[in-house]
Design a protein around this motif. Structure first.
Motif, short mmCIF file in Angstrom:
data_model
loop_
_atom_site.label_atom_id
_atom_site.label_comp_id
_atom_site.label_asym_id
_atom_site.label_seq_id
_atom_site.Cartn_x
_atom_site.Cartn_y
_atom_site.Cartn_z
N UNK A 51 48.55 40.07 27.51
CA UNK A 51 48.95 39.37 26.73
C UNK A 51 49.12 40.23 25.27
N UNK A 52 49.69 39.56 24.38
CA UNK A 52 50.10 40.59 23.14
C UNK A 52 48.66 40.58 22.16
N UNK A 53 48.98 41.42 21.27
CA UNK A 53 47.96 41.63 20.22
C UNK A 53 48.35 41.61 18.81
N UNK A 54 49.55 40.95 18.61
CA UNK A 54 50.06 40.94 17.24
C UNK A 54 49.77 39.65 16.63
N UNK A 55 48.55 39.65 16.12
CA UNK A 55 47.83 38.54 15.42
C UNK A 55 47.27 38.77 14.15
N UNK A 56 48.02 39.12 13.10
CA UNK A 56 47.34 39.77 11.98
C UNK A 56 46.48 39.00 11.13
N UNK A 57 46.73 37.62 11.23
CA UNK A 57 46.18 36.62 10.47
C UNK A 57 45.30 35.54 10.89
N UNK A 58 44.75 35.70 12.39
CA UNK A 58 44.03 34.75 12.97
C UNK A 58 42.44 34.51 12.45
N UNK A 84 51.55 34.27 9.90
CA UNK A 84 50.97 33.25 9.05
C UNK A 84 49.86 32.46 10.12
N UNK A 85 50.00 33.09 11.32
CA UNK A 85 49.25 31.99 12.61
C UNK A 85 47.69 32.49 12.19
N UNK A 86 47.12 31.21 12.04
CA UNK A 86 45.71 30.83 11.74
C UNK A 86 44.67 30.58 12.80
N UNK A 87 45.25 29.80 13.47
CA UNK A 87 44.52 29.09 14.93
C UNK A 87 45.29 29.65 16.19
N UNK A 105 41.17 41.20 12.83
CA UNK A 105 40.31 41.58 11.66
C UNK A 105 40.04 40.39 10.50
N UNK A 106 40.48 39.21 11.02
CA UNK A 106 40.32 38.20 9.97
C UNK A 106 39.59 36.96 10.44
N UNK A 107 39.00 37.05 11.76
CA UNK A 107 38.34 35.90 12.30
C UNK A 107 37.27 35.46 11.52
N UNK A 108 37.05 33.98 11.36
CA UNK A 108 36.05 33.31 10.87
C UNK A 108 35.33 32.47 12.13
N UNK A 109 36.11 31.93 12.84
CA UNK A 109 35.73 31.26 14.15
C UNK A 109 35.85 31.72 15.35
N UNK A 110 34.90 32.15 16.32
CA UNK A 110 35.07 32.56 17.67
C UNK A 110 34.57 31.56 18.66
N UNK A 111 35.40 31.15 19.48
CA UNK A 111 35.07 30.05 20.62
C UNK A 111 35.26 30.70 21.89
N UNK A 112 34.26 31.17 22.61
CA UNK A 112 34.57 31.62 24.09
C UNK A 112 34.13 30.60 25.02
#
Length: 625
Positions: free
Chosen positions: A261-268, A246-249, A289-296
Motif C-alpha cells: 500500500x502507498x504512504x503518501x497521505x499528507x492531510x488525512x 487535499x485528501x482528508x478521509x 501526522x494529521x489524524x483526528x479520527x482512527x477507526x480500525x
C-alpha cells in the motif's frame, strides 16, 4: 419474467407536458413537482419501453439535476441508448446508471460494454455513479486520450460492484474530483501507477498534483486486491506532498489480501480500516501526522500493536476519536495513549486477547479531554484501567460483555466527578464484593443514566444499595475500598436519585423480583427491564414512579402480570410502553381482547413485539418503515 424499469430526472414545465402524454399512453405514472418517474411492470415489452423512455429524453433539452436510469440489462445495443443523446445536454449534473444484481436476470448475452459506450455524457457532468456493470472494459469516454478526458469536470465518482473488470481507470489527473468510491471490484488484483493518471512532474516550471482536489477516497470489498502501488511522482525527492494533497478521509475495507500500500497521505484526518492485514495498514499509516479520527476493525496480524504505537506518537496532539474493533492480534493498548491530549472518545470492542488497557497515573496523565470510554466483548480483560478516577473530564463509561472482568475499584469510579452515564452489564464474574452496590450511592449527583446488571448467576437477588433508615450508615470494610470512606445515608441516596433519569436493569434466571429500592426513583423518566426470566409479576410500587414517561419490558419470558390498574393509572406521564419477547404478557395485553388491556389502554404509544398496537403522534409504525 416481470421486470422493473425506472427513469428519473428533473425537467422544466414545458417538457413535462410531452413526458406526461408519453407516460399516460404507456399506462404508467407521472409524479409532479419537477420529478418524472416511469415504472413498467411488464412481461414481454420491458426492453422496448426502456428504449422509448431513453429516446424520449431527446425532447427534454432542459433535463437537469440528477438523472437515474435503472434496468439497463434490458438494453442490448449501443444504438438503443444513443438515442437519448445525453452528450448534448449540458444541464445534467449527475448521472446514475444501474444494472440489476439479480443473477436470474443476467442470463442473456452481455452487451453492457456497448450500452455504457452509448451513454456518453456531456463534459459538464459533475457526478457519475455506475453500479453492477458486467463489462470487462469501461467505455472509451471514461479513458484518458492525449492527456485529456471527457470527465474533466467530475466532482464525484462511484464505481460499485463490477465482477469482471480487471483494472481501475486513470483518475488522478481530474482536477476537480473530490469524492471517489470504488466498491466491489472483485477481479482487480492491483491498483497500479496508471490509476494516478498521466502527469508531467513539471508543467511549465510548475509542479503538478495528483488527485489534487480529492477529499474522500474509499476502496472496499476488493477480495482479490494484493497491491496498491505508490504514485511514480512520490518517488521523486520532495514530491510526495503532490499526491493526495487535499485528501482528508480514507476508507479501506474488506481487502483481506492487500499487503502492499502507498504512504503518501499528507492531510488525512479520518482513517477507517476494516479487514485488511496489519502489514498494509502499517505502510499506509506510518507517515500520518494529521489524524483526528482512527477507526480500525478486523485488522489481522500482530503488527497492529506497532501500528497503534506509531500512530499515537505521530498524532498525539490531534487524535480525538479512537475505535479498535475485532483486532485479534491486539494484546494491550500502548502506554503512549497517555499523551493523547486531544482524545475525547476511546472505544475497544471484541478484542479477545487484550488483557490490560492502561494504567492512568495521576502524575503522568495527558488525557485531560477524554469524555467517553466504551469497552465491550473483551474476553480476557480482568479489570478496568487502573487510575480511571484521574480522568476528570470523563462523562460516559460503558463496560459490557467482558466475562472475566472481576475487579472494579469503587474508590476509582467514585472520583469521576463529571460522570453522567454509567453502563456495567453482562460481566458474569462480578459479584457483590468490592462494595460495588454501595458505591452506586457515592457517584456524582449529576449521574443521569445507569445501565447495570446481568452479573454472577450465583446471586439470587439483584444487588442494590439497601437503606434501613435515615440514620443508619453502612461503611465498606473491604480492603480494596480502604482508600475511600463509603458512609451511606438516606440523604446521599436521595441526592443520587434526584439526578437519575434513565435506568436499564439486566437480570438473570434466578431473579424473581425487582429491587424494592427502585420505588424511590421519583425523577426517573425511562425504565427498561431486560431478561428477568424468573420474574412473573411487576410490583404495584411501580406506580410511585410519578415522572415515568417510557416503560420497556424485554425478554422476560415468564412475566405475565402487570401492576394493578390503579398503579398503572397513577403513571400519568407514561407515553410509551414496549413489550418485546415476553410471550405470556403479550397474550394478556392483546388489544381489546387481552385481560390486561384495560390497564394499559390509556397509554398513547404501545408496542408489542414489532407491532405498534397504539401509535402516538411522535412514533412511526415499524411495519411501515
Amino acid at each position: 419474467m416481470i421486470s422493473r424499469i425506472f427513469l428519473e430526472g428533473q425537467v422544466n414545465n414545458a417538457n413535462c407536458v410531452i413526458f406526461e402524454r408519453f407516460l399516460k399512453r404507456l399506462c404508467l405514472h407521472y409524479t409532479t413537482e419537477g420529478t418524472m418517474a416511469a415504472e413498467a411492470l411488464l412481461v414481454a415489452t420491458a426492453k422496448e419501453i426502456l428504449i422509448k423512455l431513453i429516446s424520449i429524453t431527446r425532447c427534454l433539452h432542459n433535463l437537469r439535476g440528477v438523472v437515474k436510469i435503472y434496468g439497463l440489462e434490458h438494453v442490448k445495443s449501443k444504438e438503443g441508448v444513443q438515442k437519448a443523446n445525453l452528450s448534448s445536454n449540458p444541464n445534467i449534473q449527475e448521472l446514475r446508471f444501474h444494472w440489476t444484481n439479480d443473477e436470474e436476470e443476467n442470463t442473456d448475452i452481455n452487451n453492457d460494454e456497448d450500452v455504457l459506450e452509448g451513454l456518453k455524457p456531456h463534459s459538464n457532468l459533475k457526478g457519475l455513479v455506475i453500479e453492477n456493470y458486467r463489462g470487462e472494459q469501461l467505455a472509451s469516454w471514461m479513458m484518458v486520450k492525449d492527456h485529456t478526458s471527457l470527465l474533466y469536470n467530475l466532482v464525484k465518482i462511484e464505481l460499485k460492484y463490477y465482477k469482471r473488470l480487471g483494472e481501475i481507470p486513470a483518475l488522478g489527473h481530474l482536477p476537480f474530483l473530490q469524492v471517489l468510491q470504488i466498491v466491489g471490484m472483485h477481479n482487480v488484483k492491483s491498483v497500479g501507477p496508471e490509476f494516478y493518471g498521466p502527469h508531467n512532474l513539471n508543467d511549465g516550471g510548475r509542479e503538478t498534483s495528483i488527485f489534487q482536489a480529492l477529499r474522500e477516497l474509499s476502496l472496499q470489498h476488493m477480495p482479490s486486491l494484493i497491491e496498491w502501488s505508490e504514485a511514480a511522482v512520490a518517488a521523486y525527492s520532495g514530491s510526495s506532498g503532490l499526491v493526495f494533497p487535499s485528501l482528508e478521509v480514507l476508507n479501506i475495507g474488506w481487502c483481506p489480501r492487500l499487503i502492499m500500500a502507498p504512504s503518501h497521505f499528507p492531510s488525512i484526518k479520518t482513517l477507517t480500516i476494516a479487514e485488511i492485514n496489519s502489514v498494509a495498514l502499517r505502510k499506509m499509516s506510518n507517515k500520518l501526522t494529521s489524524l483526528t479520527f482512527l477507526n480500525l476493525r478486523k485488522v489481522s496480524g500482530s503488527e497492529i500493536n506497532f501500528v497503534l504505537e506509531e500512530t499515537f506518537k505521530n498524532n498525539r496532539s490531534l487524535l480525538k476519536h479512537v475505535t479498535i474493533d475485532s483486532c485479534d492480534g491486539l494484546a494491550h493498548v500502548p502506554n503512549v495513549l497517555h499523551d493523547l491530549a486531544s482524545l475525547e472518545t476511546l472505544c475497544i470492542k471484541e478484542c479477545p486477547n487484550i488483557r490490560t488497557i492502561l494504567d492512568i497515573n495521576e502524575e503522568h496523565n495527558g488525557l485531560t479531554r477524554l469524555q467517553d470510554i466504551m469497552i465491550t466483548k473483551c474476553n480476557k480483560l480482568t479489570c478496568l484501567p487502573k487510575g480511571i478516577g484521574n480522568l476528570a473530564s470523563l462523562e460516559r463509561l460503558a463496560v459490557s460483555e467482558c466475562p472475566n472482568l472481576t475487579v472494579i475499584d469503587p474508590s476509582d469510579i467514585c472520583r469521576l466527578t463529571s460522570l453522567r452515564s454509567l453502563e456495567i452489564k453482562k460481566c458474569g464474574l462480578l459479584r457483590t464484593y468490592n462494595c460495588w452496590p454501595e458505591w452506586l450511592l457515592s457517584l456524582t449527583p449529576d449521574l443521569t443514566r445507569l445501565v447495570i446488571g446481568d452479573f454472577s448467576e450465583e446471586l439470587d437477588y439483584f444487588p442494590w444499595p439497601t437503606i434501613t433508615s435515615t440514620t443508619t450508615t453502612s461503611t465498606c470494610t473491604n480492603s480494596s475500598c480502604s482508600s475511600s470512606n463509603f458512609n451511606i445515608t438516606h440523604q446521599v441516596q436521595q441526592r443520587f436519585f434526584v439526578s437519575l433519569k434513565s435506568l436499564t436493569l439486566y437480570g438473570w434466571s434466578k431473579l424473581t423480583s425487582l429491587p424494592d429500592q427502585l420505588q424511590h426513583l421519583t425523577a426517573l423518566i425511562d425504565l427498561s427491564i431486560w431478561e428477568f426470566d424468573g420474574l412473573e409479576s411487576l410490583p404495584d410500587w411501580l406506580g410511585n414512579l410519578s415522572s415515568l414517561q417510557a416503560l420497556h419490558l424485554w425478554k422476560c419470558k415468564n412475566l405475565m402480570i402487570l401492576p394493578s390498574m390503579k398503579a398503572m393509572r397513577s403513571l400519568t406521564k407514561l407515553q410509551s410502553l414496549k413489550i418485546r419477547w415476553c410471550p405470556l404478557l403479550k397474550e394478556k395485553c392483546s388489544k381489546e381482547s387481552g385481560p390486561d388491556w384495560h390497564k394499559i389502554s390509556h397509554i398513547p404509544s404501545i408496542q408489542i413485539d414489532s407491532n405498534y398496537v397504539k401509535l402516538g403522534s411522535n412514533h412511526t409504525n415499524e411495519n411501515e418503515r
